[in-house]
Motif scaffolding. Structure first.
Motif, mmCIF file in Angstrom:
data_model
loop_
_atom_site.group_PDB
_atom_site.id
_atom_site.type_symbol
_atom_site.label_atom_id
_atom_site.label_comp_id
_atom_site.label_asym_id
_atom_site.label_seq_id
_atom_site.Cartn_x
_atom_site.Cartn_y
_atom_site.Cartn_z
ATOM 1 N N ILE A 10 -8.589 4.172 22.690
ATOM 2 C CA ILE A 10 -9.006 3.457 21.480
ATOM 3 C C ILE A 10 -10.185 4.163 20.821
ATOM 4 O O ILE A 10 -10.215 4.346 19.604
ATOM 5 C CB ILE A 10 -9.350 1.992 21.807
ATOM 6 C CG1 ILE A 10 -8.076 1.234 22.195
ATOM 7 C CG2 ILE A 10 -10.065 1.308 20.646
ATOM 8 C CD1 ILE A 10 -8.320 -0.133 22.773
ATOM 9 N N ILE A 11 -11.140 4.595 21.606
ATOM 10 C CA ILE A 11 -12.316 5.307 21.079
ATOM 11 C C ILE A 11 -11.898 6.627 20.462
ATOM 12 O O ILE A 11 -12.336 6.986 19.368
ATOM 13 C CB ILE A 11 -13.364 5.512 22.188
ATOM 14 C CG1 ILE A 11 -13.967 4.172 22.598
ATOM 15 C CG2 ILE A 11 -14.447 6.489 21.731
ATOM 16 C CD1 ILE A 11 -14.826 4.230 23.842
ATOM 17 N N GLU A 12 -11.024 7.367 21.156
ATOM 18 C CA GLU A 12 -10.555 8.660 20.642
ATOM 19 C C GLU A 12 -9.785 8.476 19.345
ATOM 20 O O GLU A 12 -9.954 9.251 18.401
ATOM 21 C CB GLU A 12 -9.691 9.370 21.670
ATOM 22 C CG GLU A 12 -10.475 9.935 22.827
ATOM 23 C CD GLU A 12 -9.597 10.559 23.898
ATOM 24 O OE1 GLU A 12 -8.355 10.340 23.892
ATOM 25 O OE2 GLU A 12 -10.151 11.273 24.753
ATOM 26 N N GLU A 13 -8.925 7.476 19.256
ATOM 27 C CA GLU A 13 -8.174 7.213 18.041
ATOM 28 C C GLU A 13 -9.109 6.851 16.907
ATOM 29 O O GLU A 13 -8.879 7.237 15.757
ATOM 30 C CB GLU A 13 -7.147 6.121 18.278
ATOM 31 C CG GLU A 13 -5.988 6.551 19.145
ATOM 32 C CD GLU A 13 -5.054 5.413 19.517
ATOM 33 O OE1 GLU A 13 -5.259 4.261 19.048
ATOM 34 O OE2 GLU A 13 -4.120 5.658 20.293
ATOM 35 N N GLY A 14 -10.158 6.107 17.194
ATOM 36 C CA GLY A 14 -11.138 5.747 16.170
ATOM 37 C C GLY A 14 -11.858 6.980 15.640
ATOM 38 O O GLY A 14 -12.138 7.073 14.442
ATOM 39 N N ASN A 15 -12.162 7.920 16.516
ATOM 40 C CA ASN A 15 -12.845 9.146 16.098
ATOM 41 C C ASN A 15 -11.927 10.043 15.274
ATOM 42 O O ASN A 15 -12.382 10.731 14.362
ATOM 43 C CB ASN A 15 -13.387 9.927 17.303
ATOM 44 C CG ASN A 15 -14.579 9.241 17.935
ATOM 45 O OD1 ASN A 15 -15.289 8.469 17.279
ATOM 46 N ND2 ASN A 15 -14.789 9.480 19.207
ATOM 47 N N ILE A 16 -10.649 10.060 15.572
ATOM 48 C CA ILE A 16 -9.682 10.892 14.833
ATOM 49 C C ILE A 16 -9.497 10.334 13.419
ATOM 50 O O ILE A 16 -9.392 11.092 12.457
ATOM 51 C CB ILE A 16 -8.323 10.956 15.585
ATOM 52 C CG1 ILE A 16 -8.493 11.732 16.870
ATOM 53 C CG2 ILE A 16 -7.242 11.582 14.708
ATOM 54 C CD1 ILE A 16 -7.268 11.700 17.782
ATOM 55 N N ASN A 17 -9.501 9.029 13.288
ATOM 56 C CA ASN A 17 -9.284 8.384 11.989
ATOM 57 C C ASN A 17 -10.503 8.455 11.087
ATOM 58 O O ASN A 17 -10.391 8.174 9.904
ATOM 59 C CB ASN A 17 -8.846 6.938 12.171
ATOM 60 C CG ASN A 17 -7.482 6.814 12.805
ATOM 61 O OD1 ASN A 17 -6.643 7.698 12.671
ATOM 62 N ND2 ASN A 17 -7.249 5.717 13.519
ATOM 63 N N GLU A 18 -11.617 8.815 11.591
ATOM 64 C CA GLU A 18 -12.849 8.842 10.774
ATOM 65 C C GLU A 18 -12.967 10.054 9.955
ATOM 66 O O GLU A 18 -12.584 11.046 9.873
ATOM 67 C CB GLU A 18 -14.081 8.724 11.680
ATOM 68 C CG GLU A 18 -14.232 7.350 12.241
ATOM 69 C CD GLU A 18 -15.453 7.202 13.127
ATOM 70 O OE1 GLU A 18 -16.229 8.160 13.303
ATOM 71 O OE2 GLU A 18 -15.634 6.118 13.653
#
Length: 89
Positions: A81-89
């Motif tokens: 979830i954290i990694e996906e959030g960083n990719i979407n930013e």
């Protein structure tokens, strides 16, 4: 001497069961579970353990392994979830 060792192992099994009934596995850290597993392994390697005690310790160990796997899966999901959030930013 053998009877004393059996009493000690039985006491530890009962103590571990009481502790686990009092604590939700969510509240027990994975490090604590690993320490308990190491303790179980060393007790099972003892020459002075009965078959019944071995069986109880084995079952306790299986439960701890399952708890560790659940905790690891939960952490892996959080990391995704954290990694996906960083990719979407």
């Amino acid at each position: 001497m053998e009877n004393n060792t059996e009493n000690n192992v039985t006491g530890i099994i009962e103590e571990n069961n009481t502790e686990n009934n009092m604590n939700n596995t969510e509240n027990v850290g994975i490090e604590d579970n690993f320490e308990q597993l190491e303790d179980i392994i060393s007790k099972m390697q003892s020459d002075r353990i009965t078959l019944e005690q071995s069986f109880e310790l084995y079952n306790k160990g299986l439960s701890l392994v399952q708890d560790c796997n659940n905790q690891i899966e939960k952490i892996e999901k959080q990391i995704k979830i954290i990694e996906e959030g960083n990719i979407n930013e």
